[in-house]
Design an enzyme around this catalytic site. Sequence first.
Site, mmCIF file in Angstrom:
data_model
loop_
_atom_site.group_PDB
_atom_site.id
_atom_site.type_symbol
_atom_site.label_atom_id
_atom_site.label_comp_id
_atom_site.label_asym_id
_atom_site.label_seq_id
_atom_site.Cartn_x
_atom_site.Cartn_y
_atom_site.Cartn_z
ATOM 1 N N ASP A 1 0.869 -1.181 0.000
ATOM 2 C CA ASP A 1 0.000 0.000 0.000
ATOM 3 C C ASP A 1 0.904 1.228 0.000
ATOM 4 O OD1 ASP A 1 -2.006 1.843 0.215
ATOM 5 O OD2 ASP A 1 -2.902 1.008 2.037
ATOM 6 N N VAL A 2 1.043 1.846 -1.155
ATOM 7 C CA VAL A 2 1.986 2.946 -1.364
ATOM 8 C C VAL A 2 1.330 4.253 -0.920
ATOM 9 C CG1 VAL A 2 3.398 4.168 -3.062
ATOM 10 C CG2 VAL A 2 2.992 1.698 -3.297
ATOM 11 N N GLY B 1 0.227 4.539 2.146
ATOM 12 C CA GLY B 1 -0.910 3.911 2.822
ATOM 13 C C GLY B 1 -1.299 4.508 4.157
ATOM 14 N N GLY B 2 -0.658 5.618 4.556
ATOM 15 C CA GLY B 2 -1.067 6.315 5.767
ATOM 16 C C GLY B 2 -1.014 5.441 7.007
ATOM 17 N N SER C 1 9.320 7.243 0.539
ATOM 18 C CA SER C 1 8.551 8.177 -0.276
ATOM 19 C C SER C 1 8.173 7.508 -1.589
ATOM 20 C CB SER C 1 9.383 9.434 -0.574
ATOM 21 O OG SER C 1 8.787 10.205 -1.604
ATOM 22 N N PHE C 2 6.963 7.768 -2.069
ATOM 23 C CA PHE C 2 6.576 7.183 -3.356
ATOM 24 C C PHE C 2 7.266 7.863 -4.540
ATOM 25 C CE2 PHE C 2 2.428 9.320 -1.908
ATOM 26 C CZ PHE C 2 2.822 10.596 -2.285
ATOM 27 N N SER D 1 -4.118 4.354 -3.289
ATOM 28 C CA SER D 1 -5.498 4.652 -2.902
ATOM 29 C C SER D 1 -5.642 6.135 -2.597
ATOM 30 C CB SER D 1 -5.889 3.811 -1.680
ATOM 31 O OG SER D 1 -7.218 4.084 -1.297
ATOM 32 N N HIS E 1 -4.555 11.889 -7.332
ATOM 33 C CA HIS E 1 -5.269 13.160 -7.544
ATOM 34 C C HIS E 1 -4.678 14.304 -6.719
ATOM 35 C CE1 HIS E 1 -8.252 11.656 -4.242
ATOM 36 N NE2 HIS E 1 -7.306 12.381 -3.675
#
Length: 333
Positions: A177-178, A180-181, A229-230, A244, A248
């Site tokens: 989950d990139v 993913g908080g 970091s992504f 997710s 945006h």
Amino acid sequence: MAEKTTARGGGVWAAADLLTPMAIRVAATLRLADHIVAGTRTTEALAEAVRADRDVLGRLLDHLVSAGVLSSAGTAAYDVTDMGRYLCDGEPEGMRSVLDIEGAIGHAELSLVHLLHTVRTGEPAFQQQYGLAFWEDLSANDERAESFDAQMGARLAVHAPAVAGGYPWGRLRHLVDVGGGDGSMLITILRAHPDLRGTVVDLPGPVRRAGKAIAAAGFEHRADAVPGSFFDELPAGADGYLLSSILHNWNDEAAARIMRRCAEAASTTGSVFVVDYFNDQRQTEGDLRMLCYFGGRQHTPEQLGELAGSVGLEIVSIVPAGRMSIVELQASR
């Protein structure tokens, strides 16, 4: 016969009104509904509780009655209407925290007064309002950063069950989950698919919270949380990389960099999954908000396909997941 009346400007004034929305946001920020429900109902008592000017607060409260948020309960006393109860903490949709001017999203909303600047220049309104970018502001303000993480975590938690049930995640061995908080989405997916392993990748603050949440869920043997970091190299070799409600938040150049990192990690055998709002109607409100806050974009499937193509990915499926959709992408053949 009584003369027929119409809304001022054919309804344009009501649609463009700034006063009532701001009055409601101030009420949310001051937690007026919570105070009233708890029994603090008079102007004088409320002014003392929220440290406000008594006269001005009374005038605000009267307007909130006109707006249907409060009702009058005698001389300078108020009750909360059904609509006003949505401004209480603990309501399922979490509107109070979203509208709170001192929280991350409410703070960002104030920048919308610079929409004209954004339309003319293409630049985010947030930076015009505050002199720095949204993410820089969060880095400089711990309270707003915590507010943002909490609000995003709560929003993902609402949508997570539909996402967990909307795709056969159990076919995968390992899902990353990139961004993913706090791990809300991944934990829900793991709970529904007991043979799946998972990893959250995010900045150090969210990763600490994700690690605690994973432990609290009893999933230490199936999941971990690693800082990163992504925009940098991601852990390679997993079957799936989940984005997710991430893309945006960024302009097209940055969104492409994020997708490229996922594509590199997935290589030719894994999939990249984008979870967001995709349906037959353009998300015009969300699109303009993403633009004004971050310089971002609420993508249509076609726009996402173009973005994916620029980094060597192509859409292989789109499946509904409640109000959201799960888009699976793989290396172009």
